[in-house]
Design an enzyme around this catalytic site. Structure first.
Site, PDB file in Angstrom:
ATOM      1  CE1 TYR A   1    -133.808   1.082 -23.073  1.00 52.52           C
ATOM      2  CE2 TYR A   1    -133.789   3.477 -22.511  1.00 52.52           C
ATOM      3  CZ  TYR A   1    -134.617   3.008 -22.884  1.00 52.52           C
ATOM      4  OH  TYR A   1    -135.273   2.898 -23.676  1.00 52.52           O
TER       5      TYR A   1
ATOM      6  NE  ARG B   1    -138.658   2.420 -15.904  1.00 48.15           N
ATOM      7  CZ  ARG B   1    -138.473   3.711 -16.392  1.00 48.15           C
ATOM      8  NH1 ARG B   1    -139.917   3.476 -16.945  1.00 48.15           N
ATOM      9  NH2 ARG B   1    -137.978   4.491 -17.017  1.00 48.15           N
TER      10      ARG B   1
ATOM     11  CD  GLU C   1    -144.721   0.844 -23.711  1.00 48.40           C
ATOM     12  OE1 GLU C   1    -144.044   1.372 -22.411  1.00 48.40           O
ATOM     13  OE2 GLU C   1    -144.419   0.154 -23.415  1.00 48.40           O
TER      14      GLU C   1
ATOM     15  NE  ARG D   1    -123.442 -14.411 -30.702  1.00 41.36           N
ATOM     16  CZ  ARG D   1    -124.322 -15.405 -30.993  1.00 41.36           C
ATOM     17  NH1 ARG D   1    -124.156 -16.103 -31.407  1.00 41.36           N
ATOM     18  NH2 ARG D   1    -125.728 -14.898 -31.857  1.00 41.36           N
TER      19      ARG D   1
ATOM     20  CE  LYS E   1    -136.184   3.668 -19.878  1.00 45.59           C
ATOM     21  NZ  LYS E   1    -137.008   3.664 -20.798  1.00 45.59           N
TER      22      LYS E   1
ATOM     23  CG  LEU F   1    -141.439   1.232 -19.222  1.00 46.56           C
ATOM     24  CD1 LEU F   1    -140.082  -0.243 -18.803  1.00 46.56           C
ATOM     25  CD2 LEU F   1    -140.357   2.461 -19.579  1.00 46.56           C
TER      26      LEU F   1
HETATM   27  N1  PDD Z   1    -138.673   5.640 -23.125  1.00 47.50           N
HETATM   28  N2  PDD Z   1    -142.437   3.497 -22.823  1.00 47.50           N
HETATM   29  C1  PDD Z   1    -141.198   2.942 -23.354  1.00 47.50           C
HETATM   30  C2  PDD Z   1    -141.427   1.793 -24.374  1.00 47.50           C
HETATM   31  C3  PDD Z   1    -140.591   4.129 -23.597  1.00 47.50           C
HETATM   32  O1  PDD Z   1    -139.259   3.474 -24.119  1.00 47.50           O
HETATM   33  C4  PDD Z   1    -140.049   5.233 -22.241  1.00 47.50           C
HETATM   34  C5  PDD Z   1    -139.159   5.549 -21.751  1.00 47.50           C
HETATM   35  C6  PDD Z   1    -141.816   5.284 -21.547  1.00 47.50           C
HETATM   36  C7  PDD Z   1    -141.663   6.470 -20.846  1.00 47.50           C
HETATM   37  O2  PDD Z   1    -140.658   5.916 -19.824  1.00 47.50           O
HETATM   38  P1  PDD Z   1    -140.627   7.345 -18.576  1.00 47.50           P
HETATM   39  O3  PDD Z   1    -141.585   8.329 -17.935  1.00 47.50           O
HETATM   40  O4  PDD Z   1    -139.846   6.799 -17.913  1.00 47.50           O
HETATM   41  O5  PDD Z   1    -139.498   8.255 -19.437  1.00 47.50           O
HETATM   42  C8  PDD Z   1    -142.665   4.697 -22.148  1.00 47.50           C
HETATM   43  C9  PDD Z   1    -136.663   6.498 -23.039  1.00 47.50           C
HETATM   44  C10 PDD Z   1    -137.482   8.327 -22.310  1.00 47.50           C
HETATM   45  C11 PDD Z   1    -135.641   6.585 -23.844  1.00 47.50           C
HETATM   46  O6  PDD Z   1    -136.309   5.321 -24.135  1.00 47.50           O
HETATM   47  O7  PDD Z   1    -135.574   6.910 -24.949  1.00 47.50           O
END
Ligand code: PDD
Length: 287
Positions: A33, A52, A182, A100, A149, A207
């Protein structure tokens, strides 16, 4: 005003939008996503987010559900149909619907594509940045491929729920060496006593946030030095400033870590200047 979602080629009422019970996203979290910020009628850093997405899909050998040229048009249309001026647009691609079985479905199985958008109140974000947020720390317990992601976010869900129960807004994962990786849905940063930004290298364990990447550009513009290196919870607690970054929070000051105030317990000036300059530097695609 009824919300509209895009589901596999159709724009449908959000309330009726659904995918099949044998969608692999539903059964195995076999999907990826992206979340893009929508600000003042623009989709922020869309090309970087879609770049990405391409990488996540290719790492998991999931085909593009539509051509790469068409997806931005769908994002724009969903934002437009929902009248989102400030908020976010969400894109999810899964390996599709199949009986499945753990192994990949037959070649030609169509990946599922869902796009939704929702409004957010910019005044609430401004208020939150003025107050700052609190984070807690939790042991890192995620898989090794957090650079993808993926929609497999159960550790993140549990960590962020734990944060909420502790009256905090984010949880920082901490690896076996006491180093911050993170946040549950954001990247982690500190500012040292001499005003240098520190954030963990994106080669492994995090990420590569799009906001993080754009903040490198913002820092260069403001003449703020960045060191890409790991930092410990101890260093963060003694730092001049700390903050998180993500598409939905931009740079958001942290005022407490595990209940201990960061510096004087107020949002830091470096963080706020990065936040302030962000939209001048980020790429803005008209919705
Ligand atoms: N999350 N690390 C993780 C684990 C994340 O889920 C996200 C973003 C980031 C920051 O990535 P970016 O700057 O590209 O948004 C880092 C989104 C916002 C979410 O899952 O809602």
């Amino acid at each position: 005003m009824p919300r509209i979602a895009y589901v596999n080629g159709r724009y449908v009422a959000h309330a009726d939008a659904s995918v099949h019970i044998e969608d692999r996203g539903y059964q195995f979290a076999d999907g990826v996503y992206e979340v893009c910020e929508v600000a003042r009628g623009f989709i922020v850093d869309m090309p970087r987010h879609l770049g990405r997405l391409n990488r996540s899909l290719s790492e998991l050998s999931i085909d593009w559900p539509v051509t790469q040229a068409v997806l931005p048009l769908i994002l724009r249309e969903v934002v437009r149909r929902n009248h989102v001026v400030n908020g976010l647009v969400y894109v999810q691609v899964t390996r599709g619907v199949a009986s499945r079985d753990f192994v990949f479905p037959a070649p030609g199985t169509r990946p599922s594509l869902v796009v939704t958008a929702r409004k957010a109140d910019p005044a609430a974000a401004i208020k939150r940045a003025e107050t700052g947020i609190k984070v807690i720390t939790v042991p890192e317990n995620r898989w090794d491929r957090v650079d993808i992601k993926s929609t497999g976010l159960l550790p993140n869900v549990l960590a962020k729920q734990k944060a909420k129960e502790a009256d905090a807004q984010e949880a920082w994962f901490v690896d076996g060496d006491g180093m911050v990786t993170e946040g549950g849905s954001s990247n982690a940063w500190i500012v040292t006593g001499d005003g240098v930004l520190v954030t963990r290298p994106a080669e492994h364990g995090i990420l590569r946030g799009i906001t993080r990447t754009t903040l490198f550009d913002v820092a260069a513009k403001l003449g703020v030095k960045i060191e890409e290196r790991k930092f410990s919870v101890t260093e963060a607690k003694a730092a001049r400033e700390a903050f998180i970054s993500s598409a939905t929070t931009i740079a958001m000051p942290i005022v407490a870590i595990d209940g201990a105030p960061v510096a004087n317990g107020h949002p830091g000036s470096v963080t706020l200047s990065l936040r302030q300059a962000f939209f001048d530097v980020a790429e803005k695609s008209p919705a």
